[in-house]
Motif scaffolding. Structure first.
Motif, PDB file in Angstrom:
ATOM      1  N   TYR A   1      -3.907  10.565 -15.621  1.00  0.00           N
ATOM      2  CA  TYR A   1      -4.506   9.233 -15.603  1.00  0.00           C
ATOM      3  C   TYR A   1      -3.733   8.289 -14.686  1.00  0.00           C
ATOM      4  CZ  TYR A   1      -8.166   9.375 -19.125  1.00  0.00           C
ATOM      5  OH  TYR A   1      -9.316   9.612 -19.779  1.00  0.00           O
ATOM      6  N   ILE A   2      -2.400   8.364 -14.794  1.00  0.00           N
ATOM      7  CA  ILE A   2      -1.576   7.460 -13.985  1.00  0.00           C
ATOM      8  C   ILE A   2      -1.805   7.728 -12.505  1.00  0.00           C
ATOM      9  CG2 ILE A   2       0.806   6.924 -13.356  1.00  0.00           C
ATOM     10  CD1 ILE A   2       1.505   7.391 -16.330  1.00  0.00           C
ATOM     11  N   LEU A   3      -1.816   9.009 -12.135  1.00  0.00           N
ATOM     12  CA  LEU A   3      -2.025   9.324 -10.717  1.00  0.00           C
ATOM     13  C   LEU A   3      -3.423   8.900 -10.280  1.00  0.00           C
ATOM     14  CD1 LEU A   3      -0.223  12.760 -10.362  1.00  0.00           C
ATOM     15  CD2 LEU A   3       0.607  10.471  -9.868  1.00  0.00           C
TER      16      LEU A   3
ATOM     17  N   PHE B   1       6.251   7.074 -18.876  1.00  0.00           N
ATOM     18  CA  PHE B   1       5.298   7.578 -19.863  1.00  0.00           C
ATOM     19  C   PHE B   1       5.873   8.790 -20.608  1.00  0.00           C
ATOM     20  CE2 PHE B   1       1.850  10.745 -20.491  1.00  0.00           C
ATOM     21  CZ  PHE B   1       1.119  10.082 -21.463  1.00  0.00           C
TER      22      PHE B   1
ATOM     23  N   ASP C   1      -1.881  16.127 -24.013  1.00  0.00           N
ATOM     24  CA  ASP C   1      -1.733  14.668 -24.015  1.00  0.00           C
ATOM     25  C   ASP C   1      -0.830  14.219 -22.869  1.00  0.00           C
ATOM     26  OD1 ASP C   1      -3.290  14.470 -26.219  1.00  0.00           O
ATOM     27  OD2 ASP C   1      -1.628  14.410 -27.648  1.00  0.00           O
ATOM     28  N   ILE C   2       0.280  14.929 -22.737  1.00  0.00           N
ATOM     29  CA  ILE C   2       1.271  14.520 -21.745  1.00  0.00           C
ATOM     30  C   ILE C   2       0.704  14.668 -20.336  1.00  0.00           C
ATOM     31  CG2 ILE C   2       3.549  15.034 -20.837  1.00  0.00           C
ATOM     32  CD1 ILE C   2       4.180  16.141 -23.700  1.00  0.00           C
TER      33      ILE C   2
ATOM     34  N   PHE D   1      -2.612   8.085 -26.293  1.00  0.00           N
ATOM     35  CA  PHE D   1      -2.368   9.510 -26.495  1.00  0.00           C
ATOM     36  C   PHE D   1      -1.379   9.786 -27.628  1.00  0.00           C
ATOM     37  CE2 PHE D   1      -3.774   9.926 -21.991  1.00  0.00           C
ATOM     38  CZ  PHE D   1      -4.844  10.745 -22.265  1.00  0.00           C
ATOM     39  N   PHE D   2      -0.350   8.974 -27.752  1.00  0.00           N
ATOM     40  CA  PHE D   2       0.698   9.285 -28.723  1.00  0.00           C
ATOM     41  C   PHE D   2       0.661   8.373 -29.940  1.00  0.00           C
ATOM     42  CE2 PHE D   2       3.400  10.155 -24.690  1.00  0.00           C
ATOM     43  CZ  PHE D   2       2.646  11.271 -24.423  1.00  0.00           C
TER      44      PHE D   2
ATOM     45  N   GLY E   1      -2.386  14.935 -19.520  1.00  0.00           N
ATOM     46  CA  GLY E   1      -3.511  14.022 -19.361  1.00  0.00           C
ATOM     47  C   GLY E   1      -3.041  12.636 -18.969  1.00  0.00           C
ATOM     48  N   GLY E   2      -1.994  12.175 -19.632  1.00  0.00           N
ATOM     49  CA  GLY E   2      -1.472  10.847 -19.324  1.00  0.00           C
ATOM     50  C   GLY E   2      -0.995  10.750 -17.887  1.00  0.00           C
ATOM     51  N   ILE E   3      -0.255  11.780 -17.464  1.00  0.00           N
ATOM     52  CA  ILE E   3       0.243  11.774 -16.079  1.00  0.00           C
ATOM     53  C   ILE E   3      -0.939  11.778 -15.110  1.00  0.00           C
ATOM     54  CG2 ILE E   3       1.566  13.091 -14.388  1.00  0.00           C
ATOM     55  CD1 ILE E   3       3.304  14.053 -16.758  1.00  0.00           C
TER      56      ILE E   3
ATOM     57  N   LEU F   1      -1.325   4.197 -22.014  1.00  0.00           N
ATOM     58  CA  LEU F   1      -1.588   5.625 -22.215  1.00  0.00           C
ATOM     59  C   LEU F   1      -0.793   6.174 -23.396  1.00  0.00           C
ATOM     60  CD1 LEU F   1      -1.726   6.584 -18.490  1.00  0.00           C
ATOM     61  CD2 LEU F   1      -3.604   6.673 -20.100  1.00  0.00           C
TER      62      LEU F   1
ATOM     63  N   LEU G   1      -5.220   6.438 -11.518  1.00  0.00           N
ATOM     64  CA  LEU G   1      -5.235   4.983 -11.382  1.00  0.00           C
ATOM     65  C   LEU G   1      -4.591   4.560 -10.071  1.00  0.00           C
ATOM     66  CD1 LEU G   1      -4.352   3.820 -14.982  1.00  0.00           C
ATOM     67  CD2 LEU G   1      -6.446   3.321 -13.724  1.00  0.00           C
ATOM     68  N   ALA G   2      -3.478   5.244  -9.735  1.00  0.00           N
ATOM     69  CA  ALA G   2      -2.815   4.924  -8.471  1.00  0.00           C
ATOM     70  C   ALA G   2      -3.775   5.172  -7.313  1.00  0.00           C
ATOM     71  CB  ALA G   2      -1.562   5.774  -8.318  1.00  0.00           C
ATOM     72  N   GLY G   3      -4.556   6.258  -7.430  1.00  0.00           N
ATOM     73  CA  GLY G   3      -5.539   6.541  -6.393  1.00  0.00           C
ATOM     74  C   GLY G   3      -6.561   5.419  -6.266  1.00  0.00           C
TER      75      GLY G   3
ATOM     76  N   ALA H   1       3.404   4.933  -9.158  1.00  0.00           N
ATOM     77  CA  ALA H   1       2.713   5.831 -10.085  1.00  0.00           C
ATOM     78  C   ALA H   1       3.663   6.897 -10.625  1.00  0.00           C
ATOM     79  CB  ALA H   1       1.528   6.490  -9.379  1.00  0.00           C
TER      80      ALA H   1
ATOM     81  N   ILE I   1      -6.176   2.260  -7.151  1.00  0.00           N
ATOM     82  CA  ILE I   1      -5.544   1.074  -6.571  1.00  0.00           C
ATOM     83  C   ILE I   1      -5.366   1.261  -5.072  1.00  0.00           C
ATOM     84  CG2 ILE I   1      -3.431  -0.307  -6.558  1.00  0.00           C
ATOM     85  CD1 ILE I   1      -3.210   0.316  -9.564  1.00  0.00           C
ATOM     86  N   ALA I   2      -4.944   2.454  -4.694  1.00  0.00           N
ATOM     87  CA  ALA I   2      -4.769   2.726  -3.263  1.00  0.00           C
ATOM     88  C   ALA I   2      -6.089   2.561  -2.524  1.00  0.00           C
ATOM     89  CB  ALA I   2      -4.225   4.143  -3.071  1.00  0.00           C
TER      90      ALA I   2
ATOM     91  N   TYR J   1       0.829  -1.205   0.000  1.00  0.00           N
ATOM     92  CA  TYR J   1       0.000   0.000   0.000  1.00  0.00           C
ATOM     93  C   TYR J   1       0.863   1.254   0.000  1.00  0.00           C
ATOM     94  CZ  TYR J   1      -3.531   3.329   1.429  1.00  0.00           C
ATOM     95  OH  TYR J   1      -4.363   4.412   1.478  1.00  0.00           O
TER      96      TYR J   1
ATOM     97  N   ILE K   1       2.398   2.561  -3.551  1.00  0.00           N
ATOM     98  CA  ILE K   1       1.572   2.810  -4.732  1.00  0.00           C
ATOM     99  C   ILE K   1       1.949   4.129  -5.415  1.00  0.00           C
ATOM    100  CG2 ILE K   1      -0.777   3.322  -5.478  1.00  0.00           C
ATOM    101  CD1 ILE K   1      -1.696   1.250  -3.420  1.00  0.00           C
TER     102      ILE K   1
END
Lengths: 223, 208
Positions: free
Chosen positions: B191-193, A69, B184-185, A113-114, B187-189, A109, B195-197, A62, B199-200, A55, A58
């Motif tokens: 999304y990752i954060l 990314f 885009d960049i 996106f790319f 937005g991607g970051i 992603l 998703l981490a939320g 990220a 999962i947490a 936990y 995480i």
């Protein structure tokens, strides 16, 4: 799509500007068995990675996923074209099994996106980048604990993971098509500068983390 | 104090990375695009910052054989134009137009035969005399119409359309050239954060 310098199937070409050799395999190249096995292995790896994910870690995962990314946007000029950073070695050394979900997310992603790679080849691409990361984790870990070897370990981790990724990429292409050696030569040669650069990046990052925030590397807890 | 030092180091690193990002990804880029305008091919070049590539060498090759067909230089606005070579027209060659600014910057553009040839039949007439087409057409309009006049009018319209559409073609070409945008960049970051939320949240123990 303008160029045919390299075998056309591997290379995504940035329109009209310069060639960029991507570490991502595009859609519509690999055969179905490869796609399925790549997907299955990635699913298994991701499951293990998520299960092992504590936990507390995480957010760290990220942040590194976000780094991965963005890293692919940093192009390293190479002759007439360029290659991009991968940074899977750094992820591997720091995250271990958690590299699987991190790389999977970042690649998904990137595909959305790319338009790097694609959804269908996501499994294979993730496998190609996460397995070397994992190997480097197990290979480099024992050295990391010793401050004397730490820089070398970091360099080896960064260098080797890109090298192994290139080989896996060539292998995936060869299993679907033909001529492993020729493809491997091109891919590995193209990524040689990246290997060296990432070796140094990983070396400095690991040394920096060990000094400033050693708990990220989990040096003490993992014997 | 130590924490302050850490924060400042991290901040400096972040700033360094952000300063490097655009310069690394955009260095060594010279943009080039070309389109057909009647019997000539018109092109523009610019560096990634928008600066025109003045007086640079343009090489036109057959895309398949890499055989050079002609060379010319860009003007002060980074533009160039050349007549479509007869050889290319006959062989229906795809043209690779390369700019070499001589300082390691190189860009290229593929102009496919279909783009500059148009429909074959009318084009072979137009090669003979492109400039007087409009005049001839106007003159012949006063006399009785015939099928050749129709042909001429069609060509005049096509020519005018080419001219009007060229900026749009250019815009399309430029928009194709764009890499990932900042949205885009980020937005991607994000999304990752996010998703981490998630999962947490899943992994969190509701009891405490």
């Amino acid at each position: 799509m303008n160029e045919k310098y390299f075998p056309p199937q591997i290379i995504r070409i940035e329109i009209s500007q310069h060639k960029v050799v991507y570490m991502h395999i595009s859609e519509g190249i690999l055969s179905v068995p490869i796609l399925i096995s790549g997907g299955a292995l990635t699913a298994a790896g991701t499951a293990i990675g998520l299960k092992k994910l504590d936990y507390d870690r995480i957010m760290g995962v990220a942040i590194l996923a976000a780094t991965f990314f963005v890293a692919s946007l940093i192009h390293v000029p190479l002759g007439p074209g360029s290659v991009h950073l991968v940074l899977n070695g750094l992820l591997g050394v720091v995250l271990g099994w958690a590299s699987f979900p991190a790389i999977l997310t970042a690649l998904l992603l990137q595909a959305i996106f790319f338009q790097y790679g694609g959804i269908v080849v996501l499994g294979v691409n993730t496998f190609n980048m996460a397995v070397p990361a994992l190997l480097c984790f197990y290979l480099v870990r024992p050295w990391l604990a010793r401050p004397k070897f730490r820089p070398l370990a970091g360099f080896v981790g960064g260098f080797l993971s890109v090298f192994l990724s290139s080989l896996l990429m060539a292998l995936a292409l060869a299993l679907s098509d033909s001529g492993f050696l020729a493809t491997a030569k091109i891919v590995v040669a193209a990524h040689l500068p990246v290997m060296i650069i990432e070796g140094f990046i990983t070396m400095f990052t690991v040394s920096f983390l060990a000094r400033v925030k050693p708990e990220i590397l989990q040096l003490e807890s993992r014997s | 104090m130590l924490i302050l030092k850490k924060i400042s180091i991290t901040f400096c690193l972040l700033v360094a990375v952000f300063c490097l990002l655009p310069s690394i990804s955009q260095a060594h880029k010279v943009r080039i695009f070309a389109y057909a305008e009647g019997n000539t091919i018109v092109g523009e070049t610019a560096f990634s910052g928008g600066r025109a590539a003045k007086d640079s060498l343009i090489i036109v090759q057959d895309a398949a054989s890499a055989k050079p067909l002609l060379t010319c230089r860009t003007d002060d606005h980074g533009q160039f134009r050349f007549q479509i070579p007869e050889e290319a027209r006959k062989g229906q060659l795809n043209l690779r137009i390369i700019i070499n600014t001589g300082e390691g910057h190189r860009g290229e553009w593929l102009l496919e035969a279909a783009e500059y040839l148009g429909d074959g039949e009318g084009e072979s007439v137009s090669t003979r005399d492109q400039k007087s087409v409009a005049e001839v057409a106007l003159a012949s309009m006063t006399t009785k119409p015939s099928t050749t006049d129709e042909e001429l009018i069609r060509r005049v319209v096509e020519e005018a359309m080419d001219k009007k559409l060229s900026p749009i073609k250019r815009m399309l070409a430029e928009s194709q050239n764009k890499g990932p945008s900042l949205q885009d960049i980020l937005g991607g970051i994000g999304y990752i954060l996010g998703l981490a939320g998630i999962i947490a949240y899943i992994k969190s123990n509701p009891k405490g």
